[in-house]
Scaffold this active site. Structure first.
Site, PDB file in Angstrom:
ATOM      1  N   HIS A  92       0.861  -1.187   0.000  1.00 55.60           N
ATOM      2  CA  HIS A  92       0.000   0.000   0.000  1.00 55.60           C
ATOM      3  C   HIS A  92       0.903   1.246   0.000  1.00 55.60           C
ATOM      4  O   HIS A  92       1.759   1.409   0.859  1.00 55.60           O
ATOM      5  CB  HIS A  92      -0.933   0.004   1.207  1.00 55.60           C
ATOM      6  CG  HIS A  92      -1.952   1.085   1.089  1.00 55.60           C
ATOM      7  ND1 HIS A  92      -3.139   0.924   0.401  1.00 55.60           N
ATOM      8  CD2 HIS A  92      -1.929   2.378   1.489  1.00 55.60           C
ATOM      9  CE1 HIS A  92      -3.797   2.053   0.399  1.00 55.60           C
ATOM     10  NE2 HIS A  92      -3.096   2.960   1.061  1.00 55.60           N
ATOM     11  N   ALA A  93       0.683   2.126  -0.974  1.00 56.62           N
ATOM     12  CA  ALA A  93       1.591   3.255  -1.173  1.00 56.62           C
ATOM     13  C   ALA A  93       1.651   4.164   0.046  1.00 56.62           C
ATOM     14  O   ALA A  93       0.642   4.403   0.706  1.00 56.62           O
ATOM     15  CB  ALA A  93       1.143   4.058  -2.394  1.00 56.62           C
TER      16      ALA A  93
ATOM     17  N   HIS B 255       0.168  11.950  -5.610  1.00 50.49           N
ATOM     18  CA  HIS B 255      -0.405  11.980  -4.262  1.00 50.49           C
ATOM     19  C   HIS B 255       0.710  11.822  -3.216  1.00 50.49           C
ATOM     20  O   HIS B 255       0.809  12.614  -2.274  1.00 50.49           O
ATOM     21  CB  HIS B 255      -1.437  10.851  -4.118  1.00 50.49           C
ATOM     22  CG  HIS B 255      -1.978  10.709  -2.735  1.00 50.49           C
ATOM     23  ND1 HIS B 255      -3.162  11.282  -2.337  1.00 50.49           N
ATOM     24  CD2 HIS B 255      -1.492  10.080  -1.626  1.00 50.49           C
ATOM     25  CE1 HIS B 255      -3.379  11.025  -1.058  1.00 50.49           C
ATOM     26  NE2 HIS B 255      -2.384  10.281  -0.611  1.00 50.49           N
ATOM     27  N   GLU B 256       1.535  10.810  -3.390  1.00 45.12           N
ATOM     28  CA  GLU B 256       2.590  10.543  -2.403  1.00 45.12           C
ATOM     29  C   GLU B 256       3.608  11.683  -2.349  1.00 45.12           C
ATOM     30  O   GLU B 256       4.039  12.097  -1.280  1.00 45.12           O
ATOM     31  CB  GLU B 256       3.299   9.216  -2.712  1.00 45.12           C
ATOM     32  CG  GLU B 256       2.396   7.988  -2.630  1.00 45.12           C
ATOM     33  CD  GLU B 256       1.639   7.898  -1.317  1.00 45.12           C
ATOM     34  OE1 GLU B 256       2.131   8.404  -0.296  1.00 45.12           O
ATOM     35  OE2 GLU B 256       0.529   7.331  -1.312  1.00 45.12           O
TER      36      GLU B 256
ATOM     37  N   HIS C 273       2.725  14.531  -0.176  1.00 43.10           N
ATOM     38  CA  HIS C 273       3.093  14.365   1.236  1.00 43.10           C
ATOM     39  C   HIS C 273       4.544  14.799   1.455  1.00 43.10           C
ATOM     40  O   HIS C 273       4.860  15.540   2.384  1.00 43.10           O
ATOM     41  CB  HIS C 273       2.974  12.900   1.658  1.00 43.10           C
ATOM     42  CG  HIS C 273       1.561  12.392   1.779  1.00 43.10           C
ATOM     43  ND1 HIS C 273       0.611  13.015   2.553  1.00 43.10           N
ATOM     44  CD2 HIS C 273       0.945  11.296   1.261  1.00 43.10           C
ATOM     45  CE1 HIS C 273      -0.533  12.320   2.497  1.00 43.10           C
ATOM     46  NE2 HIS C 273      -0.354  11.281   1.716  1.00 43.10           N
TER      47      HIS C 273
ATOM     48  N   GLU D 264      -3.526  14.939   2.685  1.00 47.45           N
ATOM     49  CA  GLU D 264      -3.935  14.023   1.614  1.00 47.45           C
ATOM     50  C   GLU D 264      -4.302  14.766   0.328  1.00 47.45           C
ATOM     51  O   GLU D 264      -4.395  14.152  -0.737  1.00 47.45           O
ATOM     52  CB  GLU D 264      -5.125  13.172   2.074  1.00 47.45           C
ATOM     53  CG  GLU D 264      -4.848  12.300   3.293  1.00 47.45           C
ATOM     54  CD  GLU D 264      -3.680  11.340   3.097  1.00 47.45           C
ATOM     55  OE1 GLU D 264      -3.371  11.003   1.940  1.00 47.45           O
ATOM     56  OE2 GLU D 264      -3.070  10.944   4.115  1.00 47.45           O
TER      57      GLU D 264
ATOM     58  N   HIS E 151      -6.599   0.492   5.581  1.00 44.70           N
ATOM     59  CA  HIS E 151      -6.639   1.473   6.672  1.00 44.70           C
ATOM     60  C   HIS E 151      -7.368   0.973   7.912  1.00 44.70           C
ATOM     61  O   HIS E 151      -7.184   1.516   9.000  1.00 44.70           O
ATOM     62  CB  HIS E 151      -7.272   2.772   6.170  1.00 44.70           C
ATOM     63  CG  HIS E 151      -6.523   3.366   5.011  1.00 44.70           C
ATOM     64  ND1 HIS E 151      -6.532   2.796   3.761  1.00 44.70           N
ATOM     65  CD2 HIS E 151      -5.738   4.457   4.915  1.00 44.70           C
ATOM     66  CE1 HIS E 151      -5.789   3.516   2.938  1.00 44.70           C
ATOM     67  NE2 HIS E 151      -5.293   4.531   3.611  1.00 44.70           N
TER      68      HIS E 151
ATOM     69  N   TYR F 187      -9.421  11.381   3.829  1.00 40.05           N
ATOM     70  CA  TYR F 187      -9.524  11.238   2.364  1.00 40.05           C
ATOM     71  C   TYR F 187     -10.822  11.847   1.833  1.00 40.05           C
ATOM     72  O   TYR F 187     -10.880  12.318   0.706  1.00 40.05           O
ATOM     73  CB  TYR F 187      -9.400   9.780   1.950  1.00 40.05           C
ATOM     74  CG  TYR F 187      -8.099   9.148   2.372  1.00 40.05           C
ATOM     75  CD1 TYR F 187      -6.906   9.498   1.761  1.00 40.05           C
ATOM     76  CD2 TYR F 187      -8.061   8.223   3.418  1.00 40.05           C
ATOM     77  CE1 TYR F 187      -5.706   8.929   2.159  1.00 40.05           C
ATOM     78  CE2 TYR F 187      -6.872   7.650   3.819  1.00 40.05           C
ATOM     79  CZ  TYR F 187      -5.692   8.002   3.193  1.00 40.05           C
ATOM     80  OH  TYR F 187      -4.512   7.445   3.596  1.00 40.05           O
TER      81      TYR F 187
HETATM   82  O1  X8Z Z   1      -4.109   5.360   1.147  1.00 43.48           O
HETATM   83  C1  X8Z Z   1      -4.027   6.172   0.260  1.00 43.48           C
HETATM   84  C2  X8Z Z   1      -2.673   6.668  -0.212  1.00 43.48           C
HETATM   85  C3  X8Z Z   1      -1.679   6.662   0.871  1.00 43.48           C
HETATM   86  S1  X8Z Z   1      -1.913   7.944   2.021  1.00 43.48           S
HETATM   87  C4  X8Z Z   1      -2.175   5.764  -1.308  1.00 43.48           C
HETATM   88  N1  X8Z Z   1      -5.156   6.597  -0.367  1.00 43.48           N
HETATM   89  C5  X8Z Z   1      -6.470   6.115   0.007  1.00 43.48           C
HETATM   90  C6  X8Z Z   1      -6.656   4.649  -0.337  1.00 43.48           C
HETATM   91  O2  X8Z Z   1      -5.860   4.105  -1.110  1.00 43.48           O
HETATM   92  O3  X8Z Z   1      -7.601   4.045   0.142  1.00 43.48           O
HETATM   93  C7  X8Z Z   1      -5.215   7.578  -1.437  1.00 43.48           C
HETATM   94  C8  X8Z Z   1      -6.637   7.619  -1.851  1.00 43.48           C
HETATM   95  C9  X8Z Z   1      -7.422   6.960  -0.770  1.00 43.48           C
HETATM   96 ZN    ZN Z   2      -1.822   9.880   1.345  1.00 45.66          ZN
END
Ligand code: X8Z
Ligand code: ZN
Length: 595
Positions: free
Chosen positions: A336-337, A366-367, A370, A394, A494, A504
């Site tokens: 997960h990024a 997105h990354e 941050h 975010e 998450h 988000y």
């Molecule tokens: O978790 C993330 C990022 C890392 S902060 C990749 N996002 C959420 C997800 O993947 O569920 C970005 C969009 C929503």
């Molecule tokens: Zn993020």
């Protein structure tokens, strides 16, 4: 006799000291030491968790749990000691630090060291389980989440999609009991720190009361809900055409496995199913990247290039040496990024299993958002080294990603010709499939979790409550019957990793607010969706004004610094999508809206 007098005297002196009111100077001294101590522990914690996420083994998990435990213990202790200064009149910055000190822990822990340890170990084991998660179609065909995401983005076979969906969700039931225990322990920690429960503590970090924050979320949701409903109705009708009414009910919820993503959170991958006539407006970013032989690192370079075009310094050499860009073949990593700031100075990194495709191009921006934010506020004191609120953090990279327009792609040599013509609907629909479809998902995860923390949802109805909410907010239903033997929320990173999610939802709205402000600052005039501010130093300078503030001031001040507005508001989002809304509503004539 002498000894008794001495003891009495000592007792008297001690009680005098306890009664003396602490001074502002003492509070400053306390805070200075607290910040230094917490910063040192945070660096150690980042190093340990970086290694854990990059090499998932029992040993790295134990080492990470140790580091988190130490940092949690120190934060709990300092938050408790800080109570000594309750009621003391302090300068606003110092008072803000005292408030933030009590809010830094995402997982507050009980004071009892054994319980705290149990909680941190469960926390790291849940994230580890998620990272190791796989679905084996046959003993020799095991898929990790990166592979599952790829197949689900491309497959149009409902049986295969259902099978993958069920297979991935099977990683979660083993986490159920530990998750329930984690909730109980963390709630105990929150109560010992003076909060009602963990959810109330999370909602207290928005410069307003938890109740005001909940009301604000509802206001924002009502602003965007009509647009979501229009999109849902249109997509459902097209899916009925594609799969037939036995697979997709024409007036009910949409099956969760048919939307191009394991969690149905972004729907952009099913764009080709939506029956828009091929137009010269159309381009496929994945194909453009492949055609130019851009690799993972090359994609990150494009991302960096956008930020430097605004006047930000290039990323340090260590970023390129220490980041993880592609999935290693020989070990488990948390794919997960994520973006990291290991030393709260210059040791910035991202960790991502990049695939060469448009979706990942956006995630890279997105990354990097941050990372550039982290670097912009690095000179703030430790407790202010954060986003104005977590939604801001975010939204930075996503605001940049909105400026990835055909014109931008052309400027950087990825797209030969900017498509002529005035029909923006296909591109707007593509954007809406990701960004509008996401909004109720972004909202509901914590609506579920807050009720779990408050006890309104109990382990006996974890799963039922989850699907009730997915139905209510999103009009989404599981592809097969579910029961309390399942634990579908934890099949989302998450939840397993205990990362708050409302951020988000906020970002999904803020990013348009930031984007519109940056467009205006760059001098752009025209339809919002066609704006790119690539190369605008004026936009960059204004952006930086907000970024460098970190969390030093209440977030409306930061928002004002960039946008001139003090309220989070979906007006910019609605302006961006206005032509699409009108088009969708024409297409939807005669259809039932909703489920
Ligand atoms: O978790 C993330 C990022 C890392 S902060 C990749 N996002 C959420 C997800 O993947 O569920 C970005 C969009 C929503
Ligand atoms: Zn993020």
């Amino acid at each position: 006799m002498k000894a008794v007098i001495l003891a009495l005297f000592l007792l008297f002196a001690l009680s005098l000291q306890a009664q003396t009111k602490p001074t502002v100077a003492e509070a400053e001294q306390f805070m200075k030491q607290a910040e230094t101590r917490l910063n040192d522990l945070a660096v150690k914690g980042s190093q340990a968790t970086w290694v854990q996420s990059n090499f998932i083994t029992v040993d790295t998990e134990a080492l990470a749990a140790d580091a988190i435990d130490e940092a949690t213990a120190a934060t709990t202790e300092l938050a408790e000691q800080s109570r000594r200064f309750d009621g003391l009149q302090m300068p606003p910055d110092l008072a803000r630090k005292f408030k933030l000190l009590r809010l830094t822990l995402t997982a507050p822990a009980p004071k009892d060291p054994a319980l705290r340890r149990e909680m941190t170990q469960i926390g790291t084991s849940l994230e580890g389980d998620y990272g190791r998660g796989k679905y084996c179609r046959t003993p020799n065909d095991c898929l990790d989440i990166t592979a599952i995401e790829r197949i689900m983005s491309e497959s149009r076979n409902p049986d295969e999609l259902k099978d993958l969906w069920v297979g991935w969700h099977a990683i979660a039931p083993p986490m159920r009991q530990r998750y329930a225990r984690f909730v109980a322990l963390s709630n105990q920690g929150a109560r010992e720190m003076g909060f009602k429960d963990v959810g109330a503590m999370w909602r207290s970090n928005y410069d307003m009361s938890p109740e005001e924050f909940s009301a604000d979320l509802e206001r924002l949701w009502q602003q965007v809900r009509p647009l979501y409903l229009s999109l849902h109705t249109y997509v459902r009708a097209r899916l009925v055409q594609k799969y037939g009414p036995n697979v997709v009910s024409p007036d009910g919820p949409i099956r969760a496995d048919l939307l191009g993503n394991p969690w149905a959170q972004e729907w952009g991958n099913i764009f080709p199913l939506l029956g828009l006539p091929q137009s010269n407006q159309d381009y496929d970013l994945s194909a453009l990247l492949k055609a130019k032989n851009v690799d993972a690192k090359g994609m990150v370079k494009y991302g960096e290039g956008f930020f430097t075009s605004l006047g930000f310094e290039p990323l340090p050499g260590t970023f390129w040496e220490r980041s993880l860009f592609t999935k290693p073949a020989d070990r488990d990593v948390v794919c997960h990024a994520s973006a990291w700031d290991i030393d709260n100075q210059d040791d910035l990194r991202i960790k991502m299993c990049i695939q060469v495709r448009g979706e990942d191009f956006v995630t890279i921006h997105h990354e990097l958002g941050h990372n550039f934010y982290q670097r912009a506020y690095k000179n703030e004191p430790p407790l202010f080294e954060s986003g104005a609120n977590d939604g801001f953090h975010e939204a930075i990279g996503d605001a940049i990603a909105l400026a990835i327009t055909p014109e931008y792609l052309n400027k950087v040599g990825l797209l030969e010709k900017v498509p002529a013509g005035s029909n923006d609907v296909p591109e707007l629909l593509k954007q809406a499939l990701d960004r509008v479809a996401f909004l109720p998902f972004g909202l509901l995860i914590d609506q579920w979790r807050w009720k779990v923390f408050s006890g309104e949802i109990t382990p006996a109805n974890y799963n039922q409550a989850w699907w009730d909410m997915r139905l209510k907010y999103e009009g989404i239903a599981p592809p097969v019957k579910r029961s309390e033997a399942d634990f579908d929320p934890a099949a989302k990173y998450h939840v397993a990793a205990n990362v708050p999610y409302t951020r988000y939802f906020l970002a999904g709205i803020l990013e348009f607010q930031f984007y519109r402000a940056l467009c205006r600052e760059s001098g752009y005039k025209g339809p919002l969706n066609r704006c790119t501010f690539y190369g605008s130093k004026a936009a960059g300078a204004k952006f930086n004004k907000m970024l460098e503030m970190g969390q030093s001031k209440p977030w409306p001040d930061a928002l004002e610094a960039l946008t001139g507005e003090r309220q989070i508001d979906a007006g910019a989002l609605l302006e961006y999508f206005a032509p699409l809304k009108q088009w969708l509503d024409e297409q939807n004539k005669g259809q039932k809206v909703g489920w």
